[in-house]
Design a protein around this motif. Structure first.
Motif, PDB file in Angstrom:
ATOM      1  N   GLU A 178     -25.447 -68.468   7.374  1.00  0.00           N
ATOM      2  CA  GLU A 178     -25.210 -69.804   6.808  1.00  0.00           C
ATOM      3  C   GLU A 178     -25.456 -69.752   5.305  1.00  0.00           C
ATOM      4  O   GLU A 178     -26.453 -69.195   4.858  1.00  0.00           O
ATOM      5  N   ILE A 179     -24.530 -70.346   4.578  1.00  0.00           N
ATOM      6  CA  ILE A 179     -24.680 -70.483   3.121  1.00  0.00           C
ATOM      7  C   ILE A 179     -24.634 -71.970   2.809  1.00  0.00           C
ATOM      8  O   ILE A 179     -23.706 -72.670   3.222  1.00  0.00           O
ATOM      9  N   SER A 180     -25.622 -72.450   2.079  1.00  0.00           N
ATOM     10  CA  SER A 180     -25.649 -73.853   1.672  1.00  0.00           C
ATOM     11  C   SER A 180     -25.585 -73.937   0.156  1.00  0.00           C
ATOM     12  O   SER A 180     -25.744 -72.946  -0.546  1.00  0.00           O
ATOM     13  N   LEU A 181     -25.347 -75.137  -0.339  1.00  0.00           N
ATOM     14  CA  LEU A 181     -25.309 -75.367  -1.785  1.00  0.00           C
ATOM     15  C   LEU A 181     -25.380 -76.855  -2.054  1.00  0.00           C
ATOM     16  O   LEU A 181     -25.162 -77.675  -1.176  1.00  0.00           O
ATOM     17  N   ASP A 182     -25.704 -77.184  -3.287  1.00  0.00           N
ATOM     18  CA  ASP A 182     -25.605 -78.554  -3.793  1.00  0.00           C
ATOM     19  C   ASP A 182     -24.438 -78.542  -4.763  1.00  0.00           C
ATOM     20  O   ASP A 182     -24.357 -77.668  -5.631  1.00  0.00           O
ATOM     21  N   ALA A 183     -23.541 -79.502  -4.615  1.00  0.00           N
ATOM     22  CA  ALA A 183     -22.353 -79.542  -5.470  1.00  0.00           C
ATOM     23  C   ALA A 183     -22.426 -80.717  -6.434  1.00  0.00           C
ATOM     24  O   ALA A 183     -22.763 -81.827  -6.042  1.00  0.00           O
ATOM     25  N   THR A 184     -22.090 -80.441  -7.675  1.00  0.00           N
ATOM     26  CA  THR A 184     -21.888 -81.537  -8.612  1.00  0.00           C
ATOM     27  C   THR A 184     -20.525 -82.151  -8.296  1.00  0.00           C
ATOM     28  O   THR A 184     -19.707 -81.554  -7.578  1.00  0.00           O
ATOM     29  N   ASP A 185     -20.256 -83.315  -8.846  1.00  0.00           N
ATOM     30  CA  ASP A 185     -18.937 -83.923  -8.648  1.00  0.00           C
ATOM     31  C   ASP A 185     -17.834 -83.005  -9.157  1.00  0.00           C
ATOM     32  O   ASP A 185     -16.788 -82.869  -8.528  1.00  0.00           O
ATOM     33  N   ASP A 186     -18.079 -82.342 -10.289  1.00  0.00           N
ATOM     34  CA  ASP A 186     -17.081 -81.429 -10.854  1.00  0.00           C
ATOM     35  C   ASP A 186     -16.865 -80.190  -9.985  1.00  0.00           C
ATOM     36  O   ASP A 186     -15.767 -79.634  -9.956  1.00  0.00           O
ATOM     37  N   GLY A 187     -17.894 -79.756  -9.289  1.00  0.00           N
ATOM     38  CA  GLY A 187     -17.791 -78.540  -8.494  1.00  0.00           C
ATOM     39  C   GLY A 187     -17.341 -78.734  -7.062  1.00  0.00           C
ATOM     40  O   GLY A 187     -16.921 -77.782  -6.400  1.00  0.00           O
ATOM     41  N   ARG A 188     -17.405 -79.954  -6.568  1.00  0.00           N
ATOM     42  CA  ARG A 188     -17.107 -80.229  -5.164  1.00  0.00           C
ATOM     43  C   ARG A 188     -15.735 -79.693  -4.736  1.00  0.00           C
ATOM     44  O   ARG A 188     -15.593 -79.070  -3.689  1.00  0.00           O
ATOM     45  N   GLU A 189     -14.727 -79.897  -5.545  1.00  0.00           N
ATOM     46  CA  GLU A 189     -13.366 -79.450  -5.203  1.00  0.00           C
ATOM     47  C   GLU A 189     -13.310 -77.931  -5.016  1.00  0.00           C
ATOM     48  O   GLU A 189     -12.633 -77.428  -4.105  1.00  0.00           O
ATOM     49  N   LEU A 190     -14.005 -77.193  -5.868  1.00  0.00           N
ATOM     50  CA  LEU A 190     -14.057 -75.737  -5.755  1.00  0.00           C
ATOM     51  C   LEU A 190     -14.590 -75.330  -4.388  1.00  0.00           C
ATOM     52  O   LEU A 190     -13.992 -74.496  -3.700  1.00  0.00           O
ATOM     53  N   TYR A 191     -15.711 -75.909  -3.990  1.00  0.00           N
ATOM     54  CA  TYR A 191     -16.357 -75.498  -2.746  1.00  0.00           C
ATOM     55  C   TYR A 191     -15.529 -75.894  -1.524  1.00  0.00           C
ATOM     56  O   TYR A 191     -15.428 -75.130  -0.567  1.00  0.00           O
ATOM     57  N   ILE A 192     -14.943 -77.056  -1.565  1.00  0.00           N
ATOM     58  CA  ILE A 192     -14.083 -77.485  -0.457  1.00  0.00           C
ATOM     59  C   ILE A 192     -12.865 -76.566  -0.358  1.00  0.00           C
ATOM     60  O   ILE A 192     -12.480 -76.150   0.734  1.00  0.00           O
ATOM     61  N   SER A 193     -12.280 -76.207  -1.501  1.00  0.00           N
ATOM     62  CA  SER A 193     -11.110 -75.318  -1.468  1.00  0.00           C
ATOM     63  C   SER A 193     -11.474 -73.945  -0.931  1.00  0.00           C
ATOM     64  O   SER A 193     -10.636 -73.256  -0.347  1.00  0.00           O
ATOM     65  N   TYR A 194     -12.723 -73.552  -1.069  1.00  0.00           N
ATOM     66  CA  TYR A 194     -13.171 -72.267  -0.542  1.00  0.00           C
ATOM     67  C   TYR A 194     -13.426 -72.336   0.965  1.00  0.00           C
ATOM     68  O   TYR A 194     -13.374 -71.326   1.649  1.00  0.00           O
ATOM     69  N   ILE A 214     -26.097 -70.919  -2.517  1.00  0.00           N
ATOM     70  CA  ILE A 214     -25.345 -70.718  -3.758  1.00  0.00           C
ATOM     71  C   ILE A 214     -25.953 -71.619  -4.827  1.00  0.00           C
ATOM     72  O   ILE A 214     -26.186 -72.804  -4.591  1.00  0.00           O
ATOM     73  N   MET A 215     -26.192 -71.054  -5.990  1.00  0.00           N
ATOM     74  CA  MET A 215     -26.744 -71.815  -7.108  1.00  0.00           C
ATOM     75  C   MET A 215     -26.136 -71.287  -8.395  1.00  0.00           C
ATOM     76  O   MET A 215     -25.537 -70.218  -8.423  1.00  0.00           O
ATOM     77  N   ASN A 216     -26.326 -72.017  -9.458  1.00  0.00           N
ATOM     78  CA  ASN A 216     -26.040 -71.508 -10.788  1.00  0.00           C
ATOM     79  C   ASN A 216     -24.568 -71.121 -10.978  1.00  0.00           C
ATOM     80  O   ASN A 216     -24.264 -70.166 -11.662  1.00  0.00           O
ATOM     81  N   VAL A 217     -23.672 -71.855 -10.338  1.00  0.00           N
ATOM     82  CA  VAL A 217     -22.246 -71.604 -10.544  1.00  0.00           C
ATOM     83  C   VAL A 217     -21.846 -72.378 -11.796  1.00  0.00           C
ATOM     84  O   VAL A 217     -21.977 -73.604 -11.845  1.00  0.00           O
ATOM     85  N   TYR A 218     -21.401 -71.650 -12.793  1.00  0.00           N
ATOM     86  CA  TYR A 218     -21.103 -72.286 -14.067  1.00  0.00           C
ATOM     87  C   TYR A 218     -20.059 -71.483 -14.817  1.00  0.00           C
ATOM     88  O   TYR A 218     -20.114 -70.251 -14.866  1.00  0.00           O
ATOM     89  N   THR A 219     -19.107 -72.190 -15.386  1.00  0.00           N
ATOM     90  CA  THR A 219     -18.089 -71.596 -16.243  1.00  0.00           C
ATOM     91  C   THR A 219     -18.067 -72.377 -17.551  1.00  0.00           C
ATOM     92  O   THR A 219     -18.051 -73.614 -17.536  1.00  0.00           O
ATOM     93  N   ARG A 220     -18.072 -71.669 -18.636  1.00  0.00           N
ATOM     94  CA  ARG A 220     -18.000 -72.340 -19.938  1.00  0.00           C
ATOM     95  C   ARG A 220     -16.703 -73.137 -20.027  1.00  0.00           C
ATOM     96  O   ARG A 220     -15.665 -72.732 -19.513  1.00  0.00           O
ATOM     97  N   ASN A 221     -16.783 -74.280 -20.721  1.00  0.00           N
ATOM     98  CA  ASN A 221     -15.669 -75.244 -20.790  1.00  0.00           C
ATOM     99  C   ASN A 221     -14.306 -74.623 -21.057  1.00  0.00           C
ATOM    100  O   ASN A 221     -13.332 -74.923 -20.373  1.00  0.00           O
TER     101      ASN A 221
END
Length: 155
Positions: free
Chosen positions: A122-138, A89-96
């Motif tokens: 297997e799906i891997s990703l790098d998470a920013t601090d802001d995105g970490r919660e999203l991925y864990i909740s998934y 997973i890459m390029n996950v972005y939502t405008r502010n």
């Protein structure tokens, strides 16, 4: 308020998709005036146009407001991954102004569902601090498994 639409991106979205990626890279790297080389821009456009990835977008009106890309690769099979199909997973972005509405979660879900359909194990990703919660909740789990070797490119 307009309706937010969710769909898989196609070649007609390329220009806006590349623009949104550059916006994301500037924000994530905390560089307001980050310029991209012609080679970088061409490689990004080529990758978005390839069958090695799928990108899902959220749109409002004529504008893309969020995206999520899943990149596919085949590696040598292992016992845990007998078909060798992996994804990233890459390029996950939502405008502010659209954040915290479940948009990224829905795009992520669309990408994961496609990966499952394709037989990815297997799906891997790098998470920013802001995105970490999203991925864990998934359901993504943090991992210390991976080791990385990078090569510095001379400018």
């Amino acid at each position: 308020m307009r309706t937010i639409d969710f769909r898989k991106a196609d070649v007609n979205d390329l220009e806006l998709l590349v623009e949104l990626r550059y916006e994301m890279l500037r924000e994530v790297n905390h560089i307001e005036n980050l310029n991209f080389s012609d080679d970088f821009m061409r490689a990004t456009e080529n990758y978005f146009s390839s069958d090695k990835q799928s990108t899902y977008i959220a749109t409002e009106g004529k504008g893309i407001i969020a995206c999520a890309t899943i990149c596919y690769t085949d590696v040598m099979p292992t016992f845990d991954h007998p078909n060798g199909r992996r994804a990233r997973i890459m390029n996950v972005y939502t405008r502010n102004e659209y954040r915290r509405r479940g948009i990224a979660f829905r795009l992520l879900d669309m990408a994961v569902q496609e990966a499952e359909f394709r037989g990815v194990t297997e799906i891997s990703l790098d998470a920013t601090d802001d995105g970490r919660e999203l991925y864990i909740s998934y359901g993504f789990k943090p991992s210390d498994e991976y080791m990385v070797l990078t090569f510095d490119k001379e400018d």
